[in-house]
Motif scaffolding. Sequence first.
Motif: not given
Length: 504
Positions: A10, A12, A20-21, A24, A224, A255, A263, A288
Amino acid sequence: MNTFYVTTPIYYVNDVPHIGHAYTTIAADILARHHRQLGEDVFFLTGTDEHGNPAARAAQKRGLTPKEHADEMVVKFQDLVKLVNASNDFFIRTTDPEHCAAVQRFIQKLYDKGDIYIKSYSGLYCSSCEAFYSEKDLMDGKCPDHGTEPELVEEENYFFRLSGYQQTLLDFYDGNPDFVKPSTRFNEARSFIEQGLEDISISRATLEWGIPIPWDPKQVVYVWVDALLNYITALEYARNESLFLKFWPATYHLMAKDILKFHAVIWPALLMASGNELPRHLFIHGYLLMGGQKMSKTRGNVLDPFEVMNKYGVDAFRFYCFREVAFGQDGVISLEGFESRYNSELANELGNLVSRTVAMVKKYCEGVVPGPTAKSKEFSSISLRLQENTMAALENVELTVCLEKIWEFVRALNKYVEDTAPWKLARDSASRDALNDVLYNLVEGLRICAILLHPFMPETTLEILRRLGQPGSPGNLAIENAKWGGALSGATVESADPLFPKLI
Ligand code: ME8
């Protein structure tokens, strides 16, 4: 029915979304779409991580409350999810009241069980990472990720007995060698645990922007812990019924390596402490890079995903990301690289093959897909292998390998046009059957490509099927239909503008 549950981190909301977002999110979408093609019951989750220091600071800078700021920023992330054509089943926000209540229930359970205790603590804290660092983790006294000096923070915090889970975690890793993929990341995570785990602070006393600790509301839950829990809380309220029993454990958490530790160590320990099963796999992809560096807003080397997709098309972008950079490894992307692949592979190899096939069916068969005189043995076996190879690649989340296999076939079809030269066959009426066979094989080859490419390029592949007069309902897109001989003869083809107009 098999189930498949895939998640993205999720994101920020302290800054705008970047490539990058998008990356994924598209990767998760490719897997979700593929597993739907396999006939599985799929749940695909993405969302935003809205609490914590950086978000609160970003809001303050703009003269907004953190919630006002999050409400504005979340729209940009939701727009990105829509723009990349992600087929997510839910979008979670950690400010959702249902999420907050579920987080409180979760940590209350751990507190009641004795896994959480209070302690005075001082440590070096990077507020951009939202993490404490020991001296040995710093580079020249600075945060290795942000290059900033951490602050000395002294607080009375609630601690989670992470250290008590070290052996159980190691045993779990040893029993589940594919828990973290690729294997280099597995080794990294395991060796981190082996080096020794310390209890972690799971509350913050100096921050107001977060979920209050239920038994001590002056403190808020560490961001977190709040964020990781999204993967299970969403299942409780995404629908009117709980989806937990159906979809947990998650099949894949995707991720990049920046958040592996959280994680691979904290998340499994929290799940163990609460008596829940662990996710089946974490898949850690690379970064990337632009000009050899990780893209980051602070470095100012961000390629605006909205701009690229609006200009060149979403599917071209989806294709490029996974074609250019081997999924799992770091790789450089650039506008020049994008344009070059767009022209050579999308415009020339795929787009042109579709245009030529449609044009030849129009010219030589009055626009109607001919029936073959015989099923091609060669293509039958090539396509069977292709179907198996692409399925195996996606099973292992080898997105780039999958695309490569499909592209070999696209190239083979292009070569087939050149080798059989239908325009020559058309000159001789004795070659009528041969001509029909070639045209049928081209339509059929493209139909199979469209099914296999569908998770990567959902809109383009539907358009290819439409132009070839082939049905494109979810049932027709099932992987089992990617077998030679399924093309509808007698269908009418349709010509239209190039799928990928050449960039000059
Ligand atoms: O870490 N290349 O959020 P975040 C590839 N809120 N992927 C990239 C990338 C790049 N250059 N940059 C970012 C957070 N990503 C937490 C997560 S989850 C419980 C909480 C992707 O907005 C990649 O997936 O910083 C990375 O792990 C994630 O964005 C980090 O997103």
